[in-house]
Design an enzyme around this catalytic site. Structure first.
Site, short mmCIF file in Angstrom:
data_model
loop_
_atom_site.label_atom_id
_atom_site.label_comp_id
_atom_site.label_asym_id
_atom_site.label_seq_id
_atom_site.Cartn_x
_atom_site.Cartn_y
_atom_site.Cartn_z
N GLU A 1 0.83 -1.21 0.00
CA GLU A 1 0.00 0.00 0.00
C GLU A 1 0.87 1.26 0.00
O GLU A 1 0.50 2.28 -0.59
CB GLU A 1 -0.97 -0.02 1.18
N GLU B 1 -0.47 -0.61 -9.89
CA GLU B 1 -0.04 -1.87 -9.30
C GLU B 1 1.46 -2.10 -9.52
O GLU B 1 2.11 -2.75 -8.69
CB GLU B 1 -0.87 -3.01 -9.92
#
Lengths: 501, 501
Positions: A267, A296
């Site tokens: 994250e 991502e």
């Protein structure tokens, strides 16, 4: 009206949309982190109200007129910031206008209900209960694809929402190629006599120590806590609540250090992207992320390529031992081998970085077939299990551990899965190029120095906002189209080092 | 259009205003609890955007037309729910329409800046730095009063915003009467030979134990955590984020148990009011609190009348000793005497329940004079210190401990202070009547039974929403207008018990 005045008026209207979007994010963050159990119903009224307002303001005719004026004046063609903004505002506007309000609200209602049906169906291993909802959702997504428009196949329209400009056939080629090379690698690893002892990751790791350690690591790689914070949730996520407010969440499982550690790194990788989007362009597409796949790539780069590397732990393992007494009799090599274990699992979110992409492929192929009408929702379990056997060599014991495991389909997120693998592929390809540009980073990581890596990412990726489409950005940055080469080199090198294969 | 259709359309418009208001509350809650340090500026943009939208939608002509139609049809006159709603919606609408947008935005800008100036001025004990801002704010508040309209004096218009229907002269009479009786009581207590040992409250109270104990107490008195939660902030508050989302905050100071304990009880008292407003009227004034003063009566009743009583601690002291080892050698009587200590302080928020009202009186009298033009902002420090000497017998050592101590004036909250004392007065008057209606509650409190007390409050106060104006509610519930009698009886009884005076 002058072009300048048009642009300023458009900017002001877009600023309003950004305010509304960020307010939706605040409602969502609170709902996922802290909301009292009885408050969900009204929260959904609050969120729908703002979402509807954003849709209405976002499809206002005036935006279309301003965009037409600016386009007629020649704007939107170059890669200069204002042209990028006009081009992307136009793209967003046209997409929004293509979706009729009744479809949007039907989708929201259906997926909201379907998610709770899915939760129960998974718990009871009852695909039949979920099947009618999957049918409804696939039908709605096909209608959505038709509204948005597509050329080669309907899946293109879905993919384009998450990975602008990406084409299903191209993605299928890269992922198919990856599969051809991954399946034998996974087999070779399975045949190796070397095995890590992963039980060292399942000892007692006090949550407050996990939190302290995770924050220290996040800070070290560059996450700015004056513009963010970390909270605890069952499903970790990263969310942007404003230009200087990028929050992450993580999960502290007392007897498993993986989640908090790599969850936090993952994250934080997303957050570093958001925190380093160019502030001078705040409120415009030049300060937005390109796509889910590129997003991502940032999280996977920090989580896997940096965070599972031996050099990284040469720096951090002593500190980990200080935080977690049960690691004190574990050697550095044993620990790092454990966090790099490759082992087929039925559950995607528990998968290692090598087998992970096979989970994605399977889903991508089924979704594509569902959208083309080549696969009926009723036949999903059979198709799933057959493919799983082919790619992993394992028999799926239940739908709960098979086609019912992910929330995505119940939430209407078809077209989303491939972005995970696009992220993995880009992470490796970006990293290879970074090493060419700024030299091998292992010594830096050994010393806890991450600024050169982050600076390279900022300069080459973050600073561009939405200037390039995902695929063009990859080509622009690395000089090559996206391929499985870099990722395979990376995974094979690891397999050779740890498993001797 | 039929009256029914008018009412429904108005209800829908008001529902929108409520959604917007509750969204503002979410933004505020997050800003006060969890926002990253650099995110305040954009948060203020987000909040202003929603506030402006609420103002615009709240002053829409259509609302006025619907209200006119409903009034013409005879609605708004009785005390039946729909009539109450129409009457109060009309009151709110007319108030909103009287305030020009430029004044609202000037006030927001000025007070936002003035609050940071005040913070620095207080830290540096520099009234001169704050004085020009106080002048600006008083001028703006006088303009605001003129826009809202007033008969006897401009302060009426300010007071009416927090305490609908209250008149300055009437409040002044009750508070002046209270002062006449309080000053000699405080003197008598000061002359007593009995003194509590308040150092027992300043031992080591681990924050996590304070949290656990505070939550247990809040739950016991009836606070519903499935419709609320407690977080930690420097300045505790209670806020409603939705019909089933009423949150409180508190502060855990490791070497002082007062804050967390009585802070939690105080905010829980506010929350019990909000959580017990009639759910069947959600979205209408029938489910709103009457006034700040009545709100404060609920918090003070639970904090002081219940929470500082001997019976309450006969139940909870054993549990407190379990949580806080340093209380183990303290006797029940010594502890309860300590939490009932009466001692003049310079700082309002640290004041005991007896001297507290003198702090309020002083501020009320100065505010009233400022609004009447009888007192110039430049003369506030002198006037403050003179009154303080008169009421407390003490020389104020610095403006930081005198007229600069509260944030209220810098935030434009003139007219707000008296509601604290109106709360104290009502708490005592309500409690006396409750005892008449349902009998002495001391045995119940000794046994940890709070339902009869809460039920009485729900039935007599919460369930009415805004049916009665503050003063009428007091009369309706207790049969008497608000006076200093009940509070004085309560304080004198306590003084007699603990101080023997």
């Amino acid at each position: 009206m002058s072009t300048e005045a048009n642009y300023q008026e458009l900017f002001a209207l877009q600023h309003e949309l950004q305010l509304l979007g960020s307010i939706e994010s605040i409602l969502e963050w609170d709902q996922r982190c802290y909301i009292p159990s009885q408050a969900h119903e009204y929260r959904s009224d609050q969120a729908s109200y703002i979402a509807l307002m954003r849709h209405q303001k976002g499809t206002a005719k005036r935006i279309g007129e301003l965009l037409d004026g600016l386009t007629a004046a020649g704007m939107g063609a170059s890669l200069e910031p204002r042209d990028v903004n006009v081009r992307e505002w136009k793209r967003d506007y046209e997409k929004r206008c293509k979706l009729p309000e009744d479809l949007v609200s039907e989708m929201t209602k259906t997926t909201s209900f379907a998610q709770s049906v899915w939760g129960e169906a998974r718990a009871r291993n009852d695909f039949a209960a979920f099947q009618p909802w999957l049918e409804k959702i696939v039908a709605l997504k096909r209608r959505e694809a038709d509204c948005l428009g597509w050329e080669a196949e309907p899946y293109d329209a879905l993919l384009d929402q998450y990975e602008p400009g990406a084409k299903t056939a191209e993605v299928a080629k890269v992922l198919g190629d990856l599969r051809e090379r991954l399946v034998p690698l996974v087999k070779r690893i399975a045949g190796s006599s070397k095995r890590p002892d992963t039980s060292v990751l399942r000892r007692n790791f006090p949550p407050d120590q996990q939190e302290e350690f995770g924050k220290a690591v996040a800070t070290a790689i560059g996450y700015d806590f004056t513009r963010g914070r970390v909270d605890e949730t069952t499903h970790p996520f990263c969310i942007t609540l404003g230009p200087k407010d990028v929050r992450i969440t993580t999960r502290y499982i007392p007897d498993h250090v993986n989640g908090a550690l790599f969850g936090t790194l993952h994250e934080s990788g997303h957050a570093l992207y958001e925190q380093n989007l160019p502030a001078e362009h705040a409120g415009t597409p030049m300060a937005d992320a390109v796509s889910l796949g590129i997003h991502e790539s940032q999280s996977r780069l920090w989580e896997n390529i940096v965070g599972r590397g031996l050099p990284f732990w040469q720096k951090w393992f002593p500190s980990a031992k200080d935080h977690f007494s049960e690691l004190r009799n574990v050697s550095l090599e044993d620990f790092v081998f454990a966090i790099n274990a490759v082992e087929p699992t039925f559950i995607r979110v528990e998968a290692d970085e090598t087998t992970y992409n096979l989970h994605i492929l399977l889903r991508f192929e089924l979704e594509r077939a569902l959208m083309n009408g080549d696969l009926k929702p009723a036949d999903v379990p059979g198709a799933w299990n057959e493919k799983f056997k082919k790619y992993f060599g394992l028999d799926v014991p239940s739908d709960a551990q098979g086609c019912l495991q992910d929330i995505h389909w119940s939430a209407g997120l078809l077209g989303y899965f491939p972005t995970y693998s696009i992220g993995n592929l880009n992470a490796a390809q970006f990293y290879e190029k970074a090493v060419v540009d700024i030299g091998e980073q292992e010594d830096n990581f050994r010393n806890g120095v991450y600024a050169p890596m982050l600076d390279w990412l900022v300069k080459n990726i973050h600073s561009h906002g939405r200037r390039y489409k995902s695929a063009d950005l990859t080509k622009h940055v690395t000089g090559k189209p996206l391929s499985s080469d870099a990722l395979m080199r990376y995974l094979e090198k690891k397999a050779s080092y740890w498993y001797g294969v």
